[in-house]
Scaffold this active site. Structure first.
Site, mmCIF file in Angstrom:
data_model
loop_
_atom_site.group_PDB
_atom_site.id
_atom_site.type_symbol
_atom_site.label_atom_id
_atom_site.label_comp_id
_atom_site.label_asym_id
_atom_site.label_seq_id
_atom_site.Cartn_x
_atom_site.Cartn_y
_atom_site.Cartn_z
ATOM 1 N N ARG A 198 0.841 -1.194 0.000
ATOM 2 C CA ARG A 198 0.000 0.000 0.000
ATOM 3 C C ARG A 198 0.882 1.253 0.000
ATOM 4 N NH1 ARG A 198 -2.738 0.298 4.680
ATOM 5 N NH2 ARG A 198 -4.152 1.868 3.864
ATOM 6 N N LYS A 211 4.089 -6.732 11.953
ATOM 7 C CA LYS A 211 3.328 -7.015 10.733
ATOM 8 C C LYS A 211 3.470 -8.470 10.282
ATOM 9 C CE LYS A 211 1.909 -4.987 6.480
ATOM 10 N NZ LYS A 211 1.337 -3.747 6.007
ATOM 11 N N ARG A 252 -0.385 6.135 18.883
ATOM 12 C CA ARG A 252 0.424 7.104 19.623
ATOM 13 C C ARG A 252 0.860 6.487 20.928
ATOM 14 N NH1 ARG A 252 -3.234 12.171 19.947
ATOM 15 N NH2 ARG A 252 -1.417 13.182 20.837
HETATM 16 C C1 BTN Z 1 0.534 -3.774 2.403
HETATM 17 O O1 BTN Z 1 1.273 -2.831 2.088
HETATM 18 O O2 BTN Z 1 0.319 -4.058 3.584
HETATM 19 C C2 BTN Z 1 -0.151 -4.577 1.332
HETATM 20 C C3 BTN Z 1 0.690 -5.717 0.850
HETATM 21 C C4 BTN Z 1 0.027 -6.568 -0.222
HETATM 22 C C5 BTN Z 1 0.967 -7.602 -0.790
HETATM 23 C C6 BTN Z 1 0.264 -8.557 -1.702
HETATM 24 S S1 BTN Z 1 1.287 -9.942 -2.154
HETATM 25 C C7 BTN Z 1 0.130 -10.436 -3.344
HETATM 26 C C8 BTN Z 1 -0.369 -9.188 -4.020
HETATM 27 N N1 BTN Z 1 0.513 -8.804 -5.105
HETATM 28 C C9 BTN Z 1 1.135 -7.650 -4.860
HETATM 29 O O3 BTN Z 1 1.971 -7.108 -5.619
HETATM 30 N N2 BTN Z 1 0.755 -7.151 -3.667
HETATM 31 C C10 BTN Z 1 -0.228 -8.004 -3.032
#
Ligand code: BTN
Length: 317
Positions: A115, A180, A316
């Site tokens: 993201r 994460k 926070r």
């Molecule tokens: C995030 O930033 O938290 C989202 C990550 C999403 C990763 C997945 S892996 C499968 C799909 N293909 C990608 O290129 N991204 C999503």
């Protein structure tokens, strides 16, 4: 090469060269290539090669077998590939509308997308990189809660795998012990009033390679499933992800997002916490108060409840 090595205890260079139809020196180059991708291959003098630890490769037939028939009927195709730039990008290049629903899993991604324009660390044969292409008759405007639905499905699949204690951080980060575990990326193409095509991507850290803490790999604290669940099978987890995702999508199309609010509240990792939300319109500070039926984050700011739809949240201290 990885398939050959994972299927038996050890293989001679000659056997591998014959199976792959290449020279012994090409075999050596491939061994080096695997090592560069974090796979530990042991060379035994005069005997050949073996993997330092067993690898479970993704297996389309096994995954299909593990998906209950009620969900399997919704999948028009399931594809497992050795590599993709990004499984989301690959499905976006295809015309999903004609092949609804289509699932794509890759053993690694060369340009995995996260993201907010970040990249997603996608080492070979360790984790899950899954995208599902789904066509909605409703338009983009009706789908604002879709990213949250995806996280709910992933969270349920993780529970089925034996994991507990994980939470969801709005809109769709999966966290365990504050670190994460996985993330989701929804990409939509279509009109506000419909129909539209959605690519729903999930990345889960299943068994990260040693040395992932290297500064350039991941820029935030992370954790993987294998550190908490023994003998986790990527094939079972992938099947479980697909089954829960299809089940949730079918329910969402019939009943809307309201029926998922209770489940969200049970695993909301933000509710009641002081947060900071970096939104496109500016940064706000307040207390998280759950979500709306549209999937917005409710934030109490100086006695006023505001519904936020975009931005990045941090807790926070
Ligand atoms: C995030 O930033 O938290 C989202 C990550 C999403 C990763 C997945 S892996 C499968 C799909 N293909 C990608 O290129 N991204 C999503």
């Amino acid at each position: 090469m990885l398939q050959l090595l994972s299927a038996s205890e050890q293989r001679s260079g000659e056997q591998i060269a014959r199976a792959l139809g290449c020279s012994r020196s090409a075999v050596w180059k491939q061994v080096q290539g695997l090592r560069e991708q974090g796979v530990s291959v042991v060379a035994m003098a005069g005997q050949g090669y073996r993997l330092a630890e067993p690898f479970e490769l993704l297996d389309k037939a096994r995954i299909e077998r593990y998906i209950p028939p009620a969900q399997r009927v919704h999948l028009n195709s399931l594809e497992v590939v050795a590599a993709a730039d990004s499984t989301n990008a690959e499905l976006q290049r295809r015309a999903i509308g004609e092949q609804h629903a289509v699932a794509l899993l890759a053993e690694c991604q060369t340009a995995g997308r996260g993201r907010h324009g970040r990249s997603w660390f996608s080492p070979l044969a360790r984790n899950i990189y899954l995208s599902l292409g789904w066509r909605f008759e409703t338009g983009v405007a009706e789908l604002s809660a879709l990213p949250l639905l995806l996280a709910l499905a992933a969270s349920e699949a993780l529970r089925e795998t034996g994991l507990g204690g994980h939470v969801i951080k709005w809109p769709n980060d999966l966290l365990l012990e504050g670190r994460k575990l996985g993330g989701c990326l929804v990409e939509l193409q279509g009109d506000a009033s419909g129909p539209c095509n959605a690519v729903l991507g999930i990345g889960l850290n299943v068994r990260m390679p040693a040395g992932t803490d290297g500064a350039d790999a991941i820029d935030q604290p992370w954790i993987d499933v294998a550190s908490r669940v023994r003998d986790v099978s990527r094939n079972r987890l992938a099947a479980s992800l697909l089954a829960t995702l299809v089940k949730h999508l079918v329910r969402f199309e019939r009943q809307g997002f309201g029926v998922f609010l209770e489940s969200w509240a049970e695993q909301d990792g933000l509710a009641g916490h002081e947060i900071r939300l970096a939104a496109p319109t500016g940064t706000i500070r307040g207390v998280a108060r759950g979500i709306s039926i549209r999937g917005g984050l409710m934030v109490a700011v100086e006695g006023e409840l505001r519904e936020m739809h975009a931005g990045e949240v941090s807790l926070r201290e």
